[in-house]
Design an enzyme around this catalytic site. Structure first.
Site, mmCIF file in Angstrom:
data_model
loop_
_atom_site.group_PDB
_atom_site.id
_atom_site.type_symbol
_atom_site.label_atom_id
_atom_site.label_comp_id
_atom_site.label_asym_id
_atom_site.label_seq_id
_atom_site.Cartn_x
_atom_site.Cartn_y
_atom_site.Cartn_z
ATOM 1 N N GLY A 1 -5.513 3.438 9.826
ATOM 2 C CA GLY A 1 -5.849 2.032 9.972
ATOM 3 C C GLY A 1 -6.946 1.857 11.002
ATOM 4 O O GLY A 1 -7.666 2.810 11.359
ATOM 5 N N ASP B 1 -7.985 -3.622 7.674
ATOM 6 C CA ASP B 1 -6.984 -2.547 7.629
ATOM 7 C C ASP B 1 -6.410 -2.341 9.029
ATOM 8 O O ASP B 1 -6.038 -1.230 9.420
ATOM 9 C CB ASP B 1 -7.598 -1.243 7.096
ATOM 10 C CG ASP B 1 -6.555 -0.209 6.687
ATOM 11 O OD1 ASP B 1 -5.384 -0.596 6.466
ATOM 12 O OD2 ASP B 1 -6.893 0.985 6.605
ATOM 13 N N ARG C 1 -22.688 15.455 -10.127
ATOM 14 C CA ARG C 1 -22.160 16.002 -11.387
ATOM 15 C C ARG C 1 -20.708 15.591 -11.639
ATOM 16 O O ARG C 1 -20.199 15.779 -12.740
ATOM 17 C CB ARG C 1 -22.285 17.536 -11.399
ATOM 18 C CG ARG C 1 -23.709 18.043 -11.589
ATOM 19 C CD ARG C 1 -23.740 19.549 -11.807
ATOM 20 N NE ARG C 1 -23.266 20.284 -10.640
ATOM 21 C CZ ARG C 1 -24.048 20.643 -9.623
ATOM 22 N NH1 ARG C 1 -25.335 20.332 -9.631
ATOM 23 N NH2 ARG C 1 -23.542 21.314 -8.596
ATOM 24 N N ASN D 1 -12.784 5.601 1.489
ATOM 25 C CA ASN D 1 -11.727 6.235 2.271
ATOM 26 C C ASN D 1 -10.536 6.559 1.376
ATOM 27 O O ASN D 1 -10.116 5.738 0.566
ATOM 28 C CB ASN D 1 -11.283 5.338 3.431
ATOM 29 C CG ASN D 1 -12.401 5.104 4.433
ATOM 30 O OD1 ASN D 1 -12.900 3.996 4.580
ATOM 31 N ND2 ASN D 1 -12.814 6.158 5.116
ATOM 32 N N HIS E 1 -9.905 0.055 0.280
ATOM 33 C CA HIS E 1 -10.853 0.637 1.249
ATOM 34 C C HIS E 1 -11.737 1.722 0.615
ATOM 35 O O HIS E 1 -11.577 2.915 0.864
ATOM 36 C CB HIS E 1 -10.189 1.115 2.526
ATOM 37 C CG HIS E 1 -8.918 1.896 2.406
ATOM 38 N ND1 HIS E 1 -8.782 3.014 1.607
ATOM 39 C CD2 HIS E 1 -7.723 1.741 3.007
ATOM 40 C CE1 HIS E 1 -7.573 3.501 1.735
ATOM 41 N NE2 HIS E 1 -6.904 2.742 2.570
ATOM 42 N N GLY F 1 -17.402 0.927 11.716
ATOM 43 C CA GLY F 1 -18.233 1.983 12.257
ATOM 44 C C GLY F 1 -17.510 3.307 12.403
ATOM 45 O O GLY F 1 -18.122 4.305 12.781
ATOM 46 N N ALA G 1 -2.667 8.220 6.350
ATOM 47 C CA ALA G 1 -1.664 7.972 7.384
ATOM 48 C C ALA G 1 -0.307 7.580 6.818
ATOM 49 O O ALA G 1 0.556 7.104 7.551
ATOM 50 C CB ALA G 1 -2.167 6.872 8.327
ATOM 51 N N GLU H 1 0.879 -1.177 0.000
ATOM 52 C CA GLU H 1 0.000 0.000 0.000
ATOM 53 C C GLU H 1 0.914 1.223 0.000
ATOM 54 O O GLU H 1 1.432 1.627 1.033
ATOM 55 C CB GLU H 1 -0.927 0.010 1.219
ATOM 56 C CG GLU H 1 -1.959 1.125 1.140
ATOM 57 C CD GLU H 1 -2.935 1.105 2.305
ATOM 58 O OE1 GLU H 1 -3.980 1.765 2.195
ATOM 59 O OE2 GLU H 1 -2.655 0.451 3.332
#
Length: 377
Positions: free
Chosen positions: A303, A267, A220, A212, A209, A242, A133, A122
């Site tokens: 994360g 993650d 538009r 995010n 993800h 959540g 992060a 990543e």
């Protein structure tokens, strides 16, 4: 060794049915409905779902994959296994190329041993404006030649590369990832709708993800998320803790992309399974408060502290998905995306005996991996 689990509610691709399952030499050899033909270990009518497959994990139990420390990596994998994740990818973060190569070479040995299912890069080829992060000082322009060298350090075990394809060299780096045997994932990106479509055509088949570190949906200016949700070639990851996304957004993804293209991920970083405090994610300091991880500097989400059993349970209880749909998203969909569905991801004859026994409130009662109990019933 032969083991038969009886008096169970089995969650298979065909639905939920009362039955039994037999395991021999680490694989499922028989699945039956109703009463088992012989004696076995009775599970008292508990649900049995396939072992979870987490395709995006950075750490847990105080350990971190990006460190490249093998003992830490084993501790991370063991921690998540106790929470039902029987197949786990080791996700790295943005770092200098030599540091990524060192960690990759070390983790590749654990892939050889079957501890890890693969390695995920990543970064560092991500957009500064959406770096989250990741250390902005270590970001780099996508470089196909450099990536090819990093893939070589993994000896075929690098399964996924997250990058921002709109950056100069992005499309060529997508193609280099795919040519090197890895999935190309669009993430931490400022790509527009058309750029996302071009990236998918170039070989991007995963959305890192979703929702995010990406531009938001707009009526538009649909941005990359509309392209990623609608294209049947793309599997979209969701962090269902959540904190990262509202339950309605997972419901939206499951409706538009379907459970067969929506993958639950954690993650998770080192703080998963630990208390509040200060931790490291790559080169960045992270503070965890109330289970939410954020950078000390700037406050960006860093994360999660999520485990897959919680992600699964939330999908059913908070989002309103069926147990079979949640099981598909937590196991078969990521397994399919990673090219592992012939071995893991569902309760089926011939596959690894990876399974999770759940209580009526969907808490983990027992976990089996490769036919051996991680947590016995």
């Amino acid at each position: 060794m032969r083991t038969t689990l009886t008096d169970a509610r089995l969650v298979t691709p065909g639905g939920v049915h009362d039955g039994w399952i037999t395991i021999e030499d680490g694989r499922i050899t028989h699945i039956g409905r109703g009463r088992a033909p012989g004696d076995g270990l009775a599970l008292g009518g508990r649900l049995v779902v396939p072992g979870f497959v987490d395709m995006h994990t950075h750490g847990g139990a105080g350990g971190s994959f990006p460190s490249g420390d093998q003992e830490e990596a084993r501790r991370v994998a063991a921690f998540h296994a106790r929470h039902g994740t029987t197949t786990i990818m080791a996700s790295l973060v943005t770092a200098a190329p030599e540091a990524i190569a060192r960690a990759t070479a070390a983790l590749a040995e654990l892939c050889d041993d079957g501890v890890l299912a693969g390695i995920h890069f990543e970064g560092p080829y991500i957009a500064r404006s959406r770096c989250g992060a990741h250390d902005p000082a270590l970001l780099r322009a996508p470089d196909p030649a450099e990536l090819t060298g990093l893939l070589a350090a993994g000896r075929g075990h690098v399964r996924m590369v997250t990058l921002a394809p709109e950056l100069p060299g992005g499309s060529d780096t997508v193609r280099a990832a795919v040519a090197g045997g890895a999935l190309a994932a669009l993430g931490h990106s400022d790509a527009g709708y058309e750029q996302a479509l071009d990236a998918i055509d170039a070989g991007c088949t995963v959305a890192t993800h979703l929702f995010n570190a990406l531009p938001p949906l707009h009526h538009r200016d649909p941005g990359p998320m509309a392209a990623l949700l609608q294209d049947p070639r793309v599997t979209v990851e969701i962090i269902n803790d959540g904190v990262h996304v509202h339950p309605a957004m997972l419901r939206l993804a499951a409706t538009v992309a379907g459970p067969d293209r929506t993958a639950l991920i954690t993650d998770a970083m080192a703080a998963a399974g630990m208390g509040d405090g200060t931790y490291r994610l790559g080169s960045m300091d992270v503070t965890v408060s109330g289970g939410a991880a954020r950078l000390v500097q700037g406050g960006a989400i860093a994360g999660s502290t999520l485990t897959m059993d919680v992600a699964f349970r939330r999908a059913v209880r908070e989002v309103g998905l069926t147990v079979p749909a949640a099981a598909e998203m937590a196991a078969l969909t990521p397994a399919r995306a990673l090219g592992l569905a012939d071995r893991v991801g569902s309760l089926a004859v011939g596959k690894h005996a990876d399974l999770v026994v759940l209580t009526d409130d969907l808490a983990v009662h027992a976990v089996m991996r490769r036919g051996g109990w991680v947590t016995p019933p």
